[in-house]
Scaffold this motif. Structure first.
Motif, PDB file in Angstrom:
ATOM      1  N   GLN A   1      49.562  48.479  66.559  1.00 27.14           N
ATOM      2  CA  GLN A   1      49.614  47.399  67.513  1.00 27.14           C
ATOM      3  C   GLN A   1      49.734  47.982  68.908  1.00 27.14           C
ATOM      4  N   VAL A   2      49.055  47.342  69.842  1.00 25.18           N
ATOM      5  CA  VAL A   2      49.027  47.850  71.206  1.00 25.18           C
ATOM      6  C   VAL A   2      49.772  46.891  72.118  1.00 25.18           C
ATOM      7  N   ASP A   3      50.733  47.419  72.851  1.00 23.96           N
ATOM      8  CA  ASP A   3      51.395  46.658  73.905  1.00 23.96           C
ATOM      9  C   ASP A   3      50.608  46.944  75.176  1.00 23.96           C
ATOM     10  N   SER A   4      49.890  45.950  75.638  1.00 25.00           N
ATOM     11  CA  SER A   4      48.988  46.167  76.777  1.00 25.00           C
ATOM     12  C   SER A   4      49.744  46.582  78.032  1.00 25.00           C
ATOM     13  N   ASN A   5      50.961  46.095  78.204  1.00 21.09           N
ATOM     14  CA  ASN A   5      51.737  46.496  79.379  1.00 21.09           C
ATOM     15  C   ASN A   5      52.120  47.967  79.312  1.00 21.09           C
ATOM     16  N   GLU A   6      52.438  48.456  78.122  1.00 16.61           N
ATOM     17  CA  GLU A   6      52.734  49.881  77.964  1.00 16.61           C
ATOM     18  C   GLU A   6      51.476  50.720  78.171  1.00 16.61           C
ATOM     19  N   ALA A   7      50.323  50.186  77.784  1.00 16.55           N
ATOM     20  CA  ALA A   7      49.066  50.903  78.007  1.00 16.55           C
ATOM     21  C   ALA A   7      48.812  51.082  79.501  1.00 16.55           C
ATOM     22  N   ILE A   8      49.150  50.075  80.276  1.00 17.24           N
ATOM     23  CA  ILE A   8      48.993  50.169  81.734  1.00 17.24           C
ATOM     24  C   ILE A   8      49.951  51.217  82.289  1.00 17.24           C
ATOM     25  N   ASP A   9      51.206  51.206  81.820  1.00 21.51           N
ATOM     26  CA  ASP A   9      52.177  52.225  82.257  1.00 21.51           C
ATOM     27  C   ASP A   9      51.692  53.627  81.892  1.00 21.51           C
TER      28      ASP A   9
ATOM     29  N   THR B   1      40.055  59.415  85.027  1.00 18.67           N
ATOM     30  CA  THR B   1      38.785  59.028  84.415  1.00 18.67           C
ATOM     31  C   THR B   1      38.511  57.586  84.816  1.00 18.67           C
ATOM     32  N   PRO B   2      37.258  57.155  84.722  1.00 16.08           N
ATOM     33  CA  PRO B   2      36.945  55.767  85.084  1.00 16.08           C
ATOM     34  C   PRO B   2      37.761  54.729  84.300  1.00 16.08           C
ATOM     35  N   ALA B   3      37.907  54.934  83.008  1.00 12.80           N
ATOM     36  CA  ALA B   3      38.642  53.957  82.201  1.00 12.80           C
ATOM     37  C   ALA B   3      40.131  53.962  82.536  1.00 12.80           C
TER      38      ALA B   3
ATOM     39  N   LEU C   1      41.422  54.609  85.459  1.00  8.17           N
ATOM     40  CA  LEU C   1      41.524  53.902  86.738  1.00  8.17           C
ATOM     41  C   LEU C   1      41.455  52.394  86.537  1.00  8.17           C
ATOM     42  N   MET C   2      40.556  51.954  85.672  1.00 11.37           N
ATOM     43  CA  MET C   2      40.442  50.523  85.384  1.00 11.37           C
ATOM     44  C   MET C   2      41.704  50.014  84.693  1.00 11.37           C
ATOM     45  N   LEU C   3      42.193  50.771  83.741  1.00  9.00           N
ATOM     46  CA  LEU C   3      43.382  50.373  82.988  1.00  9.00           C
ATOM     47  C   LEU C   3      44.594  50.260  83.919  1.00  9.00           C
ATOM     48  N   ALA C   4      44.741  51.203  84.808  1.00 11.27           N
ATOM     49  CA  ALA C   4      45.864  51.189  85.746  1.00 11.27           C
ATOM     50  C   ALA C   4      45.751  50.061  86.764  1.00 11.27           C
ATOM     51  N   ALA C   5      44.569  49.518  86.933  1.00  9.29           N
ATOM     52  CA  ALA C   5      44.354  48.459  87.920  1.00  9.29           C
ATOM     53  C   ALA C   5      44.771  47.075  87.422  1.00  9.29           C
TER      54      ALA C   5
ATOM     55  N   GLU D   1      42.051  42.051  76.778  1.00  6.24           N
ATOM     56  CA  GLU D   1      41.394  42.543  77.992  1.00  6.24           C
ATOM     57  C   GLU D   1      41.561  44.050  78.139  1.00  6.24           C
ATOM     58  N   VAL D   2      42.727  44.536  77.760  1.00  6.39           N
ATOM     59  CA  VAL D   2      43.092  45.934  77.990  1.00  6.39           C
ATOM     60  C   VAL D   2      42.534  46.877  76.933  1.00  6.39           C
ATOM     61  N   LEU D   3      42.481  46.438  75.685  1.00  4.44           N
ATOM     62  CA  LEU D   3      42.110  47.307  74.568  1.00  4.44           C
ATOM     63  C   LEU D   3      40.799  48.070  74.761  1.00  4.44           C
ATOM     64  N   PRO D   4      39.717  47.440  75.243  1.00  2.00           N
ATOM     65  CA  PRO D   4      38.478  48.225  75.433  1.00  2.00           C
ATOM     66  C   PRO D   4      38.652  49.377  76.432  1.00  2.00           C
ATOM     67  N   TYR D   5      39.420  49.149  77.496  1.00  3.06           N
ATOM     68  CA  TYR D   5      39.650  50.207  78.479  1.00  3.06           C
ATOM     69  C   TYR D   5      40.557  51.303  77.914  1.00  3.06           C
ATOM     70  N   LEU D   6      41.523  50.901  77.107  1.00  8.11           N
ATOM     71  CA  LEU D   6      42.386  51.892  76.470  1.00  8.11           C
ATOM     72  C   LEU D   6      41.574  52.765  75.521  1.00  8.11           C
TER      73      LEU D   6
END
Length: 154
Positions: free
Chosen positions: A1-9, A21-23, A25-29, A38-43
């Protein structure tokens, strides 16, 4: 399971470490809180760009827990990170490889509530040494799981 907020951190931390990397940068944005769909493809793209594999099962548990345990072993945000491990242990049906952190969480809670009785969760723990015990156990956990844990260390 992915916590999207933790993925951003995580993306922020990877950028701070010089991994751009491009992804990432997008994830951090992304603004938090966000939707995992929304986050999973960038992760996924960020992991691929960095040459990292997505883990499941025991390797995933060790990798995820290892992130928090490593910080605890350095004395960083011990109580809040211990709470993260406690919650993760519950989510993982009291996974044995991290169960000591569950017990340490309750030991600390009992000490804060009333330090006059023997601690059921960690008998040698008291107000003066609980912090040091948690750090020591984190270091022991890393040494015990070093082979599997270090494979994920970025």
């Amino acid at each position: 399971q992915v916590d999207s907020n933790e993925a951003i951190d995580w993306a922020y931390e990877m950028l701070e470490l010089g991994n751009e990397t491009p992804a990432l940068l997008m994830l951090a944005a992304f603004d938090k809180p966000t939707n995992s769909f929304e986050v999973l493809p960038y992760l996924t793209d960020a992991l691929n760009e960095l040459g990292l594999e997505s883990k499941t099962g025991e390797p995933a548990i060790l990798s995820y827990a290892g992130y928090f345990v490593k910080k605890i072993s350095k004395g960083e945000n011990i109580k809040s990170l211990l709470t993260e491990l406690y919650n993760f242990c519950k989510e993982q049906n009291y996974e044995s490889s991290i169960y000591d952190f569950y017990l340490l969480y309750w030991a600390w809670a009992d000490i804060e509530y009333d330090n006059t009785y023997p601690n059921h969760y960690w008998p040698e723990a008291n107000k003066e040494n609980i912090r040091d015990i948690v750090i020591s156990e984190a270091k022991n956990w890393i040494a015990k799981n070093e082979e599997n844990y270090l494979q994920q260390d970025v």
